[in-house]
Design an enzyme around this catalytic site. Sequence first.
Site, PDB file in Angstrom:
ATOM      1  N   GLY A  46      26.132 -26.894 -65.586  1.00 60.30           N
ATOM      2  CA  GLY A  46      24.703 -26.652 -65.385  1.00 60.30           C
ATOM      3  C   GLY A  46      24.430 -26.225 -63.956  1.00 60.30           C
ATOM      4  CG  ASP A  91      11.298 -32.538 -64.431  1.00 58.76           C
ATOM      5  OD1 ASP A  91      10.418 -31.905 -65.053  1.00 58.76           O
ATOM      6  OD2 ASP A  91      12.345 -32.010 -64.010  1.00 58.76           O
TER       7      ASP A  91
END
Length: 443
Positions: free
Chosen positions: A24, A138
């Site tokens: 990622g 988040d």
Amino acid sequence: MHIAPLSPHDPVELGGYELLGRIGHGGMGQVYLGESPGGEPAAVKVIKPSVVDSETRQRFAQEVEILKTIWGARIAALLDADPEADPPWLATEYIEGPDLSRHVALHGPLPSLLAASLGATLAEALATVHKQGLLHRDLKPANVLLGPNGPKIIDFGLAVFAESSVSLTAPNTVVGTPACMAPEQARGDRPLTPAVDVHALGAVMLFAVSGHLPYQAANIHVLFHQVTDPDTAPDLSGVPDELVPLLTAMLAHRAEDRPALSDVVQQCRAVIEAQGFKVAQARRRLTTNTAAPSHPLDNLPPTVTLPLPPTVPATPAIPGPSTSPTTGPTVTLSPNTVALSPDAVALSADATPPAAPAPDADEQAAPEPTPTLVDRPAPPSGSDAPSSAPAAPESTSGTDSPSSTPPTAPRAPRGRSGQRLHSAQARITAQRLREVYAAQAAF
């Protein structure tokens, strides 16, 4: 989880962790798959050298300190970190599985049963975080990983202490994912409350059952207007009727109108139990239908040839019906060889067809197009069914109709003593299969 190879500019080791590939990346850093000297996998997050400055290090050090205080079965654990290193890095538990966003993109939305189980699991995890005086801030589909032991929450980089209005974020700056944000977070209100995570969890559950987020717009300014406008309702299209009241409340515009996380858990339980399940059963089905499959047999070579003993007469192969699907390797008998290939099964005329092997845990974890929604009850104690009889397969339609049960394989003939008749050829074939499988298996 997709793992890309390292680039020539990537480090090969950080803090004792050998880096094996990329898993990622973002604007601030890169995440690698690492391995400790003892073989423990880890997700190693590194801040890009191009963005390292005093404020970035301070923010990264804050993330490390926050991760040290967070614990829970559904939270990716911190393993090690060094915010003063060059570059700064931290290592967390590696979770082998796709994130929710990728799973829905590949397999489609979850049924309400599994979405309710996901909601109950994540609500309980967030409640644990809130008890430690923290907010995630988040939560989004990409930050929910669907691992082999169930879903886990990652990325607490924006987490803050709930009772604090102090932040490293510059004034009038909003950080997070707008489509999942609560209106008060999008407006930049301070201090934030646990209700922001309730709203984000509602957005995650909405995405899980519909494939879209509550607000969608190509322009970021239009998106922020939709989120903060009290007259713009979230898009609940595609949500099953039984989840509409809960998601409507979780995505309420005013923070005080949203339910507490404990209420979210109870309402998710009600949806699960209304479908005839216990919460633990629904959790198992969620894991079974979302965990990434692993098939070590795929590493076997396509064909292996072994000689048969010369004293054993060989029998010509009898091909099976071309329309019959096979689940195991192919066995072809010729005068001198036994060939193992992955396409079909052909046995000698007097051999007993091998029973289909029970699926292992990885095979059971493979996502199914239509998740099973009813657990078949176990036979009552004292029944006449023999204990060695195989369990009836679960119905995928929620009924016990005969069409949901595959036909039973034909039994081999029995002799006078009641034992099954097996030829010497069949026994030799079975032994060869076991030897080849043991020699070629990847484990």
